[in-house]
Design an enzyme around this catalytic site. Structure first.
Site, PDB file in Angstrom:
ATOM      1  N   ARG A 180       0.255  -4.928   7.318  1.00  0.00           N
ATOM      2  CA  ARG A 180       0.935  -4.363   6.800  1.00  0.00           C
ATOM      3  C   ARG A 180       1.781  -2.758   7.468  1.00  0.00           C
ATOM      4  O   ARG A 180       1.011  -1.930   7.551  1.00  0.00           O
ATOM      5  CB  ARG A 180       1.208  -3.617   5.081  1.00  0.00           C
ATOM      6  CG  ARG A 180       2.637  -3.194   5.054  1.00  0.00           C
ATOM      7  CD  ARG A 180       2.707  -3.973   2.994  1.00  0.00           C
ATOM      8  NE  ARG A 180       1.867  -3.061   2.649  1.00  0.00           N
ATOM      9  CZ  ARG A 180       2.391  -3.234   1.145  1.00  0.00           C
ATOM     10  NH1 ARG A 180       2.608  -3.121  -0.081  1.00  0.00           N
ATOM     11  NH2 ARG A 180       1.480  -2.460   0.772  1.00  0.00           N
ATOM     12  N   ARG A 239      -7.909  -2.038  -4.626  1.00  0.00           N
ATOM     13  CA  ARG A 239      -6.336  -1.819  -5.445  1.00  0.00           C
ATOM     14  C   ARG A 239      -6.788  -3.318  -5.751  1.00  0.00           C
ATOM     15  O   ARG A 239      -6.086  -4.024  -6.790  1.00  0.00           O
ATOM     16  CB  ARG A 239      -5.270  -1.855  -4.302  1.00  0.00           C
ATOM     17  CG  ARG A 239      -5.544  -0.629  -3.710  1.00  0.00           C
ATOM     18  CD  ARG A 239      -4.883  -0.621  -2.610  1.00  0.00           C
ATOM     19  NE  ARG A 239      -3.153  -0.471  -2.654  1.00  0.00           N
ATOM     20  CZ  ARG A 239      -2.203  -1.826  -1.934  1.00  0.00           C
ATOM     21  NH1 ARG A 239      -2.860  -1.573  -0.367  1.00  0.00           N
ATOM     22  NH2 ARG A 239      -1.306  -1.926  -1.874  1.00  0.00           N
ATOM     23  N   ARG A 246       1.410  -0.676 -15.170  1.00  0.00           N
ATOM     24  CA  ARG A 246      -0.183  -0.904 -14.306  1.00  0.00           C
ATOM     25  C   ARG A 246      -1.100  -1.529 -15.412  1.00  0.00           C
ATOM     26  O   ARG A 246      -2.317  -1.855 -14.785  1.00  0.00           O
ATOM     27  CB  ARG A 246      -0.089  -0.432 -12.620  1.00  0.00           C
ATOM     28  CG  ARG A 246       0.217  -0.997 -11.630  1.00  0.00           C
ATOM     29  CD  ARG A 246       0.181   0.162 -10.096  1.00  0.00           C
ATOM     30  NE  ARG A 246      -0.122  -0.531  -8.763  1.00  0.00           N
ATOM     31  CZ  ARG A 246       0.884  -0.432  -8.543  1.00  0.00           C
ATOM     32  NH1 ARG A 246       1.375  -0.130  -8.172  1.00  0.00           N
ATOM     33  NH2 ARG A 246       0.003  -0.680  -7.169  1.00  0.00           N
ATOM     34  N   ARG A 296      -0.260   2.349   5.522  1.00  0.00           N
ATOM     35  CA  ARG A 296      -0.013   2.928   4.968  1.00  0.00           C
ATOM     36  C   ARG A 296      -1.753   3.363   4.645  1.00  0.00           C
ATOM     37  O   ARG A 296      -2.924   2.800   5.016  1.00  0.00           O
ATOM     38  CB  ARG A 296      -0.387   3.165   3.417  1.00  0.00           C
ATOM     39  CG  ARG A 296       1.766   3.167   2.953  1.00  0.00           C
ATOM     40  CD  ARG A 296       1.684   1.518   2.113  1.00  0.00           C
ATOM     41  NE  ARG A 296       1.299   1.835   0.872  1.00  0.00           N
ATOM     42  CZ  ARG A 296       1.282   1.524  -0.471  1.00  0.00           C
ATOM     43  NH1 ARG A 296       2.655   0.486  -0.171  1.00  0.00           N
ATOM     44  NH2 ARG A 296       0.364   1.256  -1.432  1.00  0.00           N
ATOM     45  N   LYS A 353       6.331  -7.361  -3.721  1.00  0.00           N
ATOM     46  CA  LYS A 353       7.247  -6.525  -5.055  1.00  0.00           C
ATOM     47  C   LYS A 353       8.349  -5.415  -4.296  1.00  0.00           C
ATOM     48  O   LYS A 353       9.308  -5.836  -4.109  1.00  0.00           O
ATOM     49  CB  LYS A 353       6.515  -5.878  -5.500  1.00  0.00           C
ATOM     50  CG  LYS A 353       5.830  -7.332  -6.205  1.00  0.00           C
ATOM     51  CD  LYS A 353       5.111  -6.051  -7.953  1.00  0.00           C
ATOM     52  CE  LYS A 353       4.350  -4.925  -7.442  1.00  0.00           C
ATOM     53  NZ  LYS A 353       2.929  -4.652  -6.531  1.00  0.00           N
TER      54      LYS A 353
HETATM   55  P1  AMP Z   1       2.474   0.667  -4.614  1.00  0.00           P
HETATM   56  O1  AMP Z   1       3.509   1.041  -3.535  1.00  0.00           O
HETATM   57  O2  AMP Z   1       3.373   0.197  -5.471  1.00  0.00           O
HETATM   58  O3  AMP Z   1       1.378  -0.286  -3.779  1.00  0.00           O
HETATM   59  O4  AMP Z   1       1.208   1.616  -4.992  1.00  0.00           O
HETATM   60  C1  AMP Z   1       0.859   2.794  -4.396  1.00  0.00           C
HETATM   61  C2  AMP Z   1      -0.420   3.111  -5.260  1.00  0.00           C
HETATM   62  O5  AMP Z   1       0.382   4.458  -5.681  1.00  0.00           O
HETATM   63  C3  AMP Z   1      -1.157   2.612  -6.238  1.00  0.00           C
HETATM   64  O6  AMP Z   1      -2.205   1.825  -5.526  1.00  0.00           O
HETATM   65  C4  AMP Z   1      -1.475   3.641  -6.926  1.00  0.00           C
HETATM   66  O7  AMP Z   1      -2.477   4.453  -6.404  1.00  0.00           O
HETATM   67  C5  AMP Z   1      -0.500   4.498  -7.145  1.00  0.00           C
HETATM   68  N1  AMP Z   1       0.956   3.981  -8.340  1.00  0.00           N
HETATM   69  C6  AMP Z   1       1.375   3.364  -8.074  1.00  0.00           C
HETATM   70  N2  AMP Z   1       2.305   2.437  -9.562  1.00  0.00           N
HETATM   71  C7  AMP Z   1       1.158   3.690 -10.555  1.00  0.00           C
HETATM   72  C8  AMP Z   1       1.648   3.215 -11.534  1.00  0.00           C
HETATM   73  N3  AMP Z   1       1.810   2.772 -12.491  1.00  0.00           N
HETATM   74  N4  AMP Z   1      -0.068   3.701 -12.479  1.00  0.00           N
HETATM   75  C9  AMP Z   1      -0.447   4.393 -11.673  1.00  0.00           C
HETATM   76  N5  AMP Z   1      -0.774   4.233 -10.178  1.00  0.00           N
HETATM   77  C10 AMP Z   1      -0.051   3.883 -10.242  1.00  0.00           C
END
Ligand code: AMP
Length: 218
Positions: free
Chosen positions: A122, A166, A88, A155, A13
């Site tokens: 990654r 996740r 989410r 990360r 994404k």
């Molecule tokens: P991402 O970069 O989108 O993979 O997000 C990394 C982490 O941020 C996720 O695994 C969650 O812990 C947190 N996070 C990001 N977006 C959300 C969301 N919409 N709701 C809750 N936690 C989020």
């Protein structure tokens, strides 16, 4: 155009959003990136969400919705946006309906086996957030971002235990959004397995982007 990018962790994404932003000239709003920036800054939000994120869990809906509501009220988001990583959960999607309509929800579809392969290698630039991969997408110079020269790191939530968590969280809390948006007639599916360029082409077809439209958006 107001777009939501949906898909499991590792579906690409972030990478695709960066490409789509370059095409559509819309702001890329990634809740994950906003949280990571807060953690790096060591501000109160960052301190509060760090442990939850490192463990692969979701930040609470209230915090996340408030953050997105404030971000979408900014002037640059008035002509449209690409929301990456939000909503989410079903409560987040319902809350979003109170403050923004959505034109399309793009579901980047990918099997779990590919997800594990992608996420376990990654890497990400600390400065500009661009993604790399130890096998599939190496930077020209090890550890240095090709685009901005920033340092590349892994990360915390891309370590194996957090990846498994996740994926579990995705299945339980985020995947139901596919049906939620399909029922509303907003969902388009894009196969996220092929190369980035192919996925971008499929994305453009799926959301009906043609060159005339890009000119209008500009
Ligand atoms: P991402 O970069 O989108 O993979 O997000 C990394 C982490 O941020 C996720 O695994 C969650 O812990 C947190 N996070 C990001 N977006 C959300 C969301 N919409 N709701 C809750 N936690 C989020």
């Amino acid at each position: 155009m107001r777009l939501i990018f949906l898909g499991s962790p590792g579906a690409g994404k972030g990478t695709l959003a960066a490409k789509a932003v370059a095409i559509l000239k819309l702001p890329h709003i990634s809740t994950g990136a906003i949280f990571r920036a807060a953690i790096a800054a060591g501000n109160p939000l960052g301190l509060r969400v760090k442990v939850v994120i490192d463990e692969g869990q979701l930040v609470d809906d209230e915090t996340t919705v408030a953050l997105v509501r404030a971000r979408l009220a900014q002037p640059d988001a008035q002509k449209g946006y690409i929301l990456d990583g939000f909503p989410r959960t079903i409560p987040q999607a319902e809350a979003l309906e109170d403050f923004s309509a959505v034109d399309k929800v793009v579901n980047f579809d990918i099997p779990d086996s590919t997800v594990l392969e992608r996420l376990s290698g990654r890497q990400i630039c600390r400065k500009c957030g661009i993604n790399y991969h130890v096998i599939f997408n190496k930077p020209k110079k090890e550890g240095i971002c090709d685009t901005c020269g920033g340092a590349i790191y892994i990360r915390n939530d891309d370590r194996e235990a957090a990846i498994i968590e996740r994926l579990e969280v995705y299945r339980e809390q985020t995947a139901p959004l596919i049906e939620f948006y399909r029922k509303k007639g907003l969902l388009v599916d894009v196969d996220a397995q092929p190369s980035v360029d192919e996925v971008v082409e499929n994305f453009k077809k799926a959301v009906g982007i043609c060159s005339g439209m890009i000119d209008r958006i500009k």
